[in-house]
Every structure is written in C-alpha cells, then in structure tokens.
Write a protein that holds these residues in place. Structure first.
Motif, mmCIF file in Angstrom:
data_model
loop_
_atom_site.group_PDB
_atom_site.id
_atom_site.type_symbol
_atom_site.label_atom_id
_atom_site.label_comp_id
_atom_site.label_asym_id
_atom_site.label_seq_id
_atom_site.Cartn_x
_atom_site.Cartn_y
_atom_site.Cartn_z
ATOM 1 N N GLY A 1 0.787 -1.227 0.000
ATOM 2 C CA GLY A 1 0.000 0.000 0.000
ATOM 3 C C GLY A 1 0.814 1.271 0.000
ATOM 4 N N SER A 2 2.140 1.138 -0.039
ATOM 5 C CA SER A 2 3.002 2.315 -0.022
ATOM 6 C C SER A 2 3.174 2.888 -1.428
ATOM 7 N N VAL A 3 4.020 3.896 -1.528
ATOM 8 C CA VAL A 3 4.263 4.552 -2.817
ATOM 9 C C VAL A 3 4.901 3.590 -3.816
ATOM 10 N N ILE A 4 5.778 2.723 -3.315
ATOM 11 C CA ILE A 4 6.473 1.796 -4.212
ATOM 12 C C ILE A 4 5.664 0.533 -4.467
ATOM 13 N N GLY A 5 4.480 0.438 -3.840
ATOM 14 C CA GLY A 5 3.657 -0.752 -3.978
ATOM 15 C C GLY A 5 3.346 -1.141 -5.413
ATOM 16 N N PRO A 6 2.808 -0.219 -6.233
ATOM 17 C CA PRO A 6 2.482 -0.581 -7.622
ATOM 18 C C PRO A 6 3.694 -1.031 -8.429
ATOM 19 N N ALA A 7 4.860 -0.479 -8.108
ATOM 20 C CA ALA A 7 6.055 -0.831 -8.880
ATOM 21 C C ALA A 7 6.548 -2.240 -8.563
ATOM 22 N N ILE A 8 6.394 -2.656 -7.298
ATOM 23 C CA ILE A 8 6.919 -3.973 -6.912
ATOM 24 C C ILE A 8 5.830 -5.041 -6.844
ATOM 25 N N GLU A 9 4.587 -4.656 -7.111
ATOM 26 C CA GLU A 9 3.479 -5.611 -7.020
ATOM 27 C C GLU A 9 3.699 -6.858 -7.879
ATOM 28 N N PRO A 10 4.196 -6.749 -9.119
ATOM 29 C CA PRO A 10 4.405 -7.969 -9.922
ATOM 30 C C PRO A 10 5.452 -8.912 -9.333
ATOM 31 N N TYR A 11 6.325 -8.377 -8.479
ATOM 32 C CA TYR A 11 7.416 -9.189 -7.935
ATOM 33 C C TYR A 11 7.125 -9.701 -6.520
ATOM 34 N N MET A 12 5.970 -9.363 -5.974
ATOM 35 C CA MET A 12 5.641 -9.776 -4.611
ATOM 36 C C MET A 12 5.616 -11.293 -4.422
ATOM 37 N N PRO A 13 5.165 -12.085 -5.433
ATOM 38 C CA PRO A 13 5.204 -13.549 -5.241
ATOM 39 C C PRO A 13 6.609 -14.092 -5.005
ATOM 40 N N TYR A 14 7.626 -13.362 -5.469
ATOM 41 C CA TYR A 14 9.000 -13.819 -5.289
ATOM 42 C C TYR A 14 9.627 -13.273 -4.007
ATOM 43 N N PHE A 15 8.864 -12.474 -3.279
ATOM 44 C CA PHE A 15 9.409 -11.829 -2.084
ATOM 45 C C PHE A 15 9.759 -12.857 -1.013
ATOM 46 N N ASN A 16 8.848 -13.808 -0.780
ATOM 47 C CA ASN A 16 9.100 -14.835 0.234
ATOM 48 C C ASN A 16 10.317 -15.681 -0.118
ATOM 49 N N ILE A 17 10.417 -16.055 -1.391
ATOM 50 C CA ILE A 17 11.555 -16.870 -1.824
ATOM 51 C C ILE A 17 12.862 -16.111 -1.642
ATOM 52 N N THR A 18 12.833 -14.818 -1.958
ATOM 53 C CA THR A 18 14.036 -13.996 -1.806
ATOM 54 C C THR A 18 14.478 -13.935 -0.348
ATOM 55 N N ILE A 19 13.518 -13.760 0.547
ATOM 56 C CA ILE A 19 13.845 -13.699 1.980
ATOM 57 C C ILE A 19 14.427 -15.027 2.452
ATOM 58 N N ILE A 20 13.824 -16.134 2.011
ATOM 59 C CA ILE A 20 14.317 -17.453 2.416
ATOM 60 C C ILE A 20 15.752 -17.666 1.936
ATOM 61 N N ILE A 21 16.014 -17.321 0.680
ATOM 62 C CA ILE A 21 17.367 -17.486 0.134
ATOM 63 C C ILE A 21 18.361 -16.605 0.883
ATOM 64 N N LEU A 22 17.961 -15.376 1.168
ATOM 65 C CA LEU A 22 18.844 -14.455 1.882
ATOM 66 C C LEU A 22 19.156 -14.966 3.287
ATOM 67 N N VAL A 23 18.128 -15.438 3.984
ATOM 68 C CA VAL A 23 18.332 -15.946 5.347
ATOM 69 C C VAL A 23 19.198 -17.201 5.332
ATOM 70 N N LEU A 24 18.971 -18.074 4.361
ATOM 71 C CA LEU A 24 19.798 -19.276 4.252
ATOM 72 C C LEU A 24 21.258 -18.918 3.993
#
Length: 200
Positions: A13-36
């Motif tokens: 819902g922030s200003v950058i929301g519309p820009a990153i909305e298409p990439y949100m499904p990959y957000f969880n995977i990115t966090i998991i990879i980063l934490v690993l």
C-alpha cells in the motif's frame, strides 16, 4: 505470521507498492534465500560466538509466531491489528523446541572440538580421544532427548494441570502472589543445586 502479513500489506500500500506488485510472489523466496545465505555464513565461521548469532537470527524470525499466541497483544503495540495465526500452537512450540535443541547441539559440538584439540596438544592417544568424544556426544544426545521429552510433556500437560489447580488456587487470598513466590523459590532452589553440583 500476522506481523509479517501486515508488513507486506504496508509495503503493497506504499508509494512503491504498484512498482513492486508484480514481484511480490517472489518476495518470500528472496527472503528465504537471503536468510539461508546468512545462516550458512554464520555456520561456516564454526565457533560458539557465530553459532550464538545464528541462534539469535533464528529466534528473531521465530518471535513473531510466538507473539501471535501471546495472551497480551504485543503486535497491537506496533500495528493496530488482531493476531490471526497461520499455524497451530503445537507447530510454534515444536519449532521453538527444535531451535533450542539445535543451538545446544551446535554449541556443545564446538566445545567438544576444543576438547579434542586440547587432548591432541597434550599428546593423548587418538583412540582415547575418540572414546572421549563418543562419550560426550552420547551424553549430549541423551541429555537433550530427555530435556526435550520433559519439556514437551510439561507443555502438553500444562492445560490439564491448570484446570485441576484452578479451583484450589482461587480459594487462596492472593493466589497470584503465592504462586509467584513458589515459582521463585523453586527456581532459586534449582539454581543453588545446579551451582553446587557444577562446583563438585
């Protein structure tokens, strides 16, 4: 968790929301990879300090799940929302117990390695060193298994014990103070016994 979902909704819902909305499904995977990656980097250090940091990182990620089941709405202090857990309390307890056991195993494994190096420095026989390590590991496995089993038993039995004890306790003049005092005495006695046995 509730907090994680709220953060994602804030980002969407922030200003950058519309820009990153298409990439949100990959957000969880990115966090998991980063934490690993970070966890593996900590693990590669191979000493007790970095294992402690690895445990702290895991607990930091695990803590929001605990907040979902807290009787006090801690999340409400950060965001105005009602906790809606996505997992069961058994799952949260199991993961927390697994984190504790894993940390203990890693921490003591480092100490066992230091013991091996010290024995080698003193010129001990390789077979004797292996026997010492085998005994230490066996004792650690036995200790953690018994502790985990006892902890799980207490967790499962706690609701039933509460139901049995609630009526007698309610009849006391100041039940919360009495129970708190007994708990403090029990912890103090356990600490004294532990310190005495450790010094012997």
């Amino acid at each position: 968790t509730t907090l994680y979902n709220k953060i994602l909704s804030k980002i969407s819902g922030s200003v950058i929301g519309p820009a990153i909305e298409p990439y949100m499904p990959y957000f969880n995977i990115t966090i998991i990879i980063l934490v690993l990656f970070v966890s593996f980097s900590f693990w590669r250090k191979g000493d007790e300090v970095w294992f402690g940091r690895l445990f702290s990182l895991n607990m930091l990620m695990f803590f929001p799940s605990v907040l979902d089941f807290s009787t006090f709405n801690w999340i409400g202090l950060i965001f105005d929302l009602k906790p809606t857990p996505g997992v069961t309390h058994i799952w949260v307890f199991g993961v927390g117990l697994l984190l504790q056991i894993t940390y203990l195993m890693l921490s003591y494994t480092v100490r066992f390695r230091y013991t091996r190096e010290e024995l080698k420095g003193r010129g001990a026989n390789e077979q004797d060193i292996n026997d010492v390590t085998r005994g230490q590991v066996s004792y650690l496995v036995l200790l953690t298994t018994l502790t985990a089993g006892l902890t799980a038993g207490i967790y499962i039995a706690a609701p039933y014990l509460t139901k049995l004890a609630i009526n007698p306790i309610e009849g006391l003049p100041v039940p919360h103070m009495l129970v708190g005092f007994l708990v403090v005495v029990f912890i103090a006695a356990a600490l004294v016994i532990y310190l005495r046995t450790s010094s012997e």
